[in-house]
Design an enzyme around this catalytic site. Structure first.
Site, PDB file in Angstrom:
ATOM      1  N   GLY A 207       0.814  -1.216   0.000  1.00 21.09           N
ATOM      2  CA  GLY A 207       0.000   0.000   0.000  1.00 21.09           C
ATOM      3  C   GLY A 207       0.843   1.260   0.000  1.00 21.09           C
ATOM      4  CG  ASP A 208       3.441   2.041   3.144  1.00 23.04           C
ATOM      5  OD1 ASP A 208       2.422   2.682   3.444  1.00 23.04           O
ATOM      6  OD2 ASP A 208       4.030   1.288   3.947  1.00 23.04           O
ATOM      7  CB  ALA A 209       4.946   0.213  -3.151  1.00 17.87           C
TER       8      ALA A 209
END
Length: 312
Positions: free
Chosen positions: A260-262
């Site tokens: 999700g951060d990527a």
């Protein structure tokens, strides 16, 4: 000058790969144990640098071995760590991440100082010079203060509040930002609905989420562009009455930690490059897919790797 400033958690992650997640009173075999830098803000910052965006990180760590290692790792990747606060009144936050053979994850957290930083630890000059501020899970007061300052500086803001969106009091910050990233569980809590496709394409909200939080949080999102992450089913943007969808990319998930951060890093990079919502979702989904297909929270992102996947 950093084009993006990421603010939020800087952690040390200990990843345990197991043969299977155990049932209550059960046991699993630990197949490997790896320590590395983690934390949502740190992960996004690392991804943005890989996508050629100068990025600074605002956060806090303890003055200890894990804190020093986390900063050194980020600096080696090219992240500006000059705004990371090192404190001596507590340890660096450590997260124990358990990953099974199918890439499913659960997280055990230990108390630490990853929310010891304050909005005042970021200079006005740095904020004014930035093109974008990305907020992740952090103290609600700090998030709101940073969002207000960014608004005054005419700097765009995105916010990924994380799994505790329903009980952390983020309402003020959510009212002030341009983009909010939510996965399906978080959208169900915030909007009182499943974050799935709706025929009318709008931001359908019943405002009756779990624990009575859906109404308050949902109202705060009425004027915000929602970026909804559906995991292997892709993602969508809901902007006023418009809806933009991308189906994602089929990959064999190895470890969904940090995917999700990527995704957020890819979306921000594409939007700052002037890309459409459709193209930005394609880039974001590619970033998430590449990360999920490899162990660890930080896959080495690059435009070459993304272009190969997107064009295929």
């Amino acid at each position: 000058m950093s084009r993006v400033i990421c603010a939020g958690h800087v952690n040390w992650d200990v990843t345990l790969r197991v043969d299977a997640l155990p049932e209550p009173d059960g046991e699993a075999t630990v197949e490997s144990r790896v320590g590395a830098g983690g934390g949502s803000a740190a992960n996004v910052a690392s991804g943005l640098v890989g996508l050629d965006l100068p990025t600074s990180l605002l956060g806090s760590v303890g003055d200890d071995e894990y804190g020093h290692a986390a900063i050194a790792e980020l600096a080696s990747k090219g992240v500006d760590c000059s705004h990371i606060v090192s404190v001596d009144h507590g340890p660096t936050t450590v997260k124990y991440i358990v990953v099974d053979a199918d890439g499913e994850v659960f997280v055990l957290g230990s108390p630490g100082v990853n929310e010891a930083f304050e909005a005042s630890d970021l200079s006005t000059d740095a904020l004014v010079e930035a093109d974008h501020l990305h907020l992740t899970s952090q103290s609600p007061g700090t998030a709101a203060a940073l969002a207000r300052r960014a608004l005054d500086a005419e700097t765009t803001v995105s916010f990924d509040p994380g799994r505790r969106i329903g009980d952390r009091g983020y309402t003020e910050a959510l009212r002030l930002v341009d983009y909010v990233f939510l996965n399906d569980r978080e959208a169900a809590t915030a909007l009182g609905e499943a974050a799935e496709s709706h025929p009318n394409g709008g931001k359908r909200r019943r405002h009756d989420g779990p624990g009575g939080n859906g109404g308050v949080v949902g109202d705060a999102l009425d004027d915000t562009t929602l970026v909804l992450k559906h995991g292997p089913k892709g993602a969508e943007v809901r902007d006023e009455d418009e809806r933009h969808v991308h189906p994602g990319y089929p990959v064999d998930a190895v470890d969904t930690t940090g995917a999700g951060d990527a995704f957020a890093a890819g979306f921000i990079a594409a939007r700052l490059d002037g890309r459409s919502y459709e193209r930005s979702l394609a880039v974001a989904n590619a970033c998430g897919a590449l990360t999920a297909a490899e162990p660890g929270a930080r896959t080495q992102l690059s435009w070459r790797r993304l272009d190969d996947l997107v064009e295929r």
